[in-house]
Design a protein around this motif. Structure first.
Motif, short mmCIF file in Angstrom:
data_model
loop_
_atom_site.label_atom_id
_atom_site.label_comp_id
_atom_site.label_asym_id
_atom_site.label_seq_id
_atom_site.Cartn_x
_atom_site.Cartn_y
_atom_site.Cartn_z
N GLU A 146 0.84 -1.21 0.00
CA GLU A 146 0.00 0.00 0.00
C GLU A 146 0.87 1.25 0.00
N ARG A 147 1.91 1.25 0.83
CA ARG A 147 2.80 2.40 0.88
C ARG A 147 3.59 2.56 -0.42
N MET A 148 4.06 1.44 -0.98
CA MET A 148 4.84 1.52 -2.21
C MET A 148 4.00 2.02 -3.38
N GLN A 149 2.77 1.54 -3.48
CA GLN A 149 1.89 2.02 -4.56
C GLN A 149 1.67 3.52 -4.45
N ALA A 150 1.45 3.99 -3.23
CA ALA A 150 1.17 5.41 -3.03
C ALA A 150 2.38 6.27 -3.38
N MET A 151 3.59 5.74 -3.16
CA MET A 151 4.79 6.51 -3.49
C MET A 151 5.13 6.41 -4.97
N LEU A 152 4.84 5.26 -5.57
CA LEU A 152 5.27 5.00 -6.95
C LEU A 152 4.34 5.63 -7.99
N TYR A 153 3.06 5.74 -7.65
CA TYR A 153 2.09 6.28 -8.60
C TYR A 153 1.43 7.52 -7.99
N PRO A 154 1.21 8.56 -8.77
CA PRO A 154 0.63 9.81 -8.24
C PRO A 154 -0.82 9.62 -7.83
N PRO A 155 -1.36 10.52 -6.97
CA PRO A 155 -2.75 10.38 -6.51
C PRO A 155 -3.77 10.29 -7.63
N SER A 156 -3.45 10.85 -8.78
CA SER A 156 -4.40 10.83 -9.89
C SER A 156 -4.40 9.50 -10.64
N HIS A 157 -3.43 8.63 -10.34
CA HIS A 157 -3.32 7.38 -11.10
C HIS A 157 -4.13 6.26 -10.45
N PRO A 158 -4.75 5.38 -11.25
CA PRO A 158 -5.59 4.30 -10.68
C PRO A 158 -4.83 3.30 -9.81
#
Length: 429
Positions: A146-158
């Motif tokens: 969950e943390r890695m996804q949030a850092m790797l992809y911007p808030p606008s990305h699915p």
């Protein structure tokens, strides 16, 4: 190994893939719905996974939880899963029970809503919230993805949010939300049905047309929420986070955006992770675990996802009292070495042989074959790729791997997450 493939579509848009194999008297039935957490809008995270649970709570002609009971009484197994790009449902049964599986799957595709109740939603909402507590919130390192996804992809990305979703969004899901989700995404023209095993194609087609044919098309799919394409493709800088807690051992996670699954560069990335961490002769095991003893374990893998960018992940676990900064530096040394020189001929051969052997073993199971056929049809509309995927790996050279590492595995495209034992932090301070 050449896997026979027959495909057709029903008038309602359901894509069907057959692969006969009369070696054993079993049959696998697999349904992929082209919906996952990427389809969830802001404020509705976790809905796709919650809905997967709801689909086992009965339909008009199959009372609560009886889908599983029917399959198990017939000597089969059944389950489902949700991921970023899809949701799948699958069962493996004795071959003469094919009609049972098709009836069960068609009933919840065509007649789910009449059996949906607020009580079922509340019950499964609690189940999923408990699953989140057990697997994410109250488990050491449980929130790493969950943390890695949030850092790797911007808030606008699915891909910015996790499959399990947030407690607040799960609480906010209403019965109307679930009904709307089903009507939008659980339609035959948004699904792929694969059947693999001991069956007669003509008879199976008659059964598919009988049970799935009357189900009407869906209303059409809305566009993916947010901004699925990443511009620029790179993260653009190094993003770091540190989590302090009651962890027994320090852990370091690194991730990079890479081209989507299906691209030539994705296969090069997959070979790279094999070179880095597959087996005790791999680079990271030899250097980090065996020789320098700076890590207790190390691994690398790619997520085969297709929306905008995939990701390459690397994980290192420190030994007791180990230094996570030194571990991270050692991992980066290995990545930089590959980017500079590429894998040796022997490493490349070992990696390709390992990938081929694992792939062949996995495809021995009818359930795995059915799932691959559904995946390749859903993502590329090309089930026949199951017979050419290894060719794509065999086409990868050392230079492909080196160029992939040089282009994507650098600080401007890196996120780093460190789990630090609280005691170690106190010593460091």
């Amino acid at each position: 190994m050449q896997i026979p493939i027959e495909r057709f579509s029903l008038d309602n848009g359901l894509r069907v893939v057959f692969s006969e194999d009369h070696t054993n008297a079993v049959v696998a039935v697999n349904l992929w719905y082209n919906v996952g957490s990427r389809n969830e809008a802001a404020g509705s995270t976790g809905l796709a996974h919650l809905f997967e649970h709801m689909m086992f709570q009965g339909s008009q002609n199959v009372p609560d939880t009886q889908h599983i009971a029917h399959v198990e009484r017939a000597g089969g197994s059944v389950n489902g899963s949700t991921w970023l790009d899809r949701t799948n449902y699958y069962e493996t049964l004795p071959a003469h029970q094919l009609e049972l599986a098709l009836w069960l799957e068609s009933d919840r595709m065509g007649f789910f809503l009449p059996a949906l109740t607020q009580e079922k939603l509340d019950n499964q909402r609690d189940v999923v919230k408990n699953e989140r507590r057990e697997r994410v919130d109250n488990q050491p390192y449980g929130d790493w993805d969950e943390r890695m996804q949030a850092m790797l992809y911007p808030p606008s990305h699915p891909y910015h949010h996790s499959v399990i979703g947030s407690m607040a969004d799960l609480d906010a899901a209403s019965l109307d939300d679930v009904k709307r989700f089903f009507s939008t995404y659980y339609a035959p023209d948004n699904a792929v049905l694969s059947i693999v095993g001991d069956f007669d194609a003509a008879e199976a087609r008659r059964l598919v047309e009988r049970y799935f044919g009357p189900i009407p098309r869906g209303p059409g799919l809305p566009p993916l929420p947010g901004e699925p394409q990443l511009d620029p493709f790179m993260v653009g800088r190094e993003v770091r986070d540190t989590v302090e807690g009651d962890f027994a051992l320090a852990r370091v996670y690194l991730a990079y955006r890479i081209p989507p699954f299906g691209s030539e560069e994705f296969y090069a990335a997959d070979v790279l992770t094999e070179v880095l961490s597959s087996g005790k002769s791999s680079r990271m095991y030899r250097d980090l675990v065996r020789d320098r003893r700076i890590a207790r374990a190390a691994s690398a893998f790619c997520l085969p996802i297709v929306t905008g960018a995939a990701s390459l992940m690397v994980r290192g676990i420190s030994p007791p009292g180990g230094d996570p900064a030194a571990l991270e530096a050692a991992i980066l040394e290995q990545l930089e070495a590959v980017a500079k020189e590429g894998p040796s001929a022997a490493e490349l051969e070992r990696a390709l042989t390992g990938l081929e052997a694992r792939n062949m073993l996995e495809l021995q199971r009818v359930a795995e074959r059915a799932d691959r056929l559904s995946m390749l049809t859903t993502l590329f509309d090309q089930p026949e790729r199951i017979n050419t995927e290894l060719d794509r790996y065999r086409a990868i050279t050392s230079e492909h791997v080196r160029a992939l590492a040089e282009r994507y595995l650098h600080a401007d495209n890196r996120v780093v997450l460190t789990y630090l034992p609280r005691a170690a932090q106190a010593v460091a301070a």
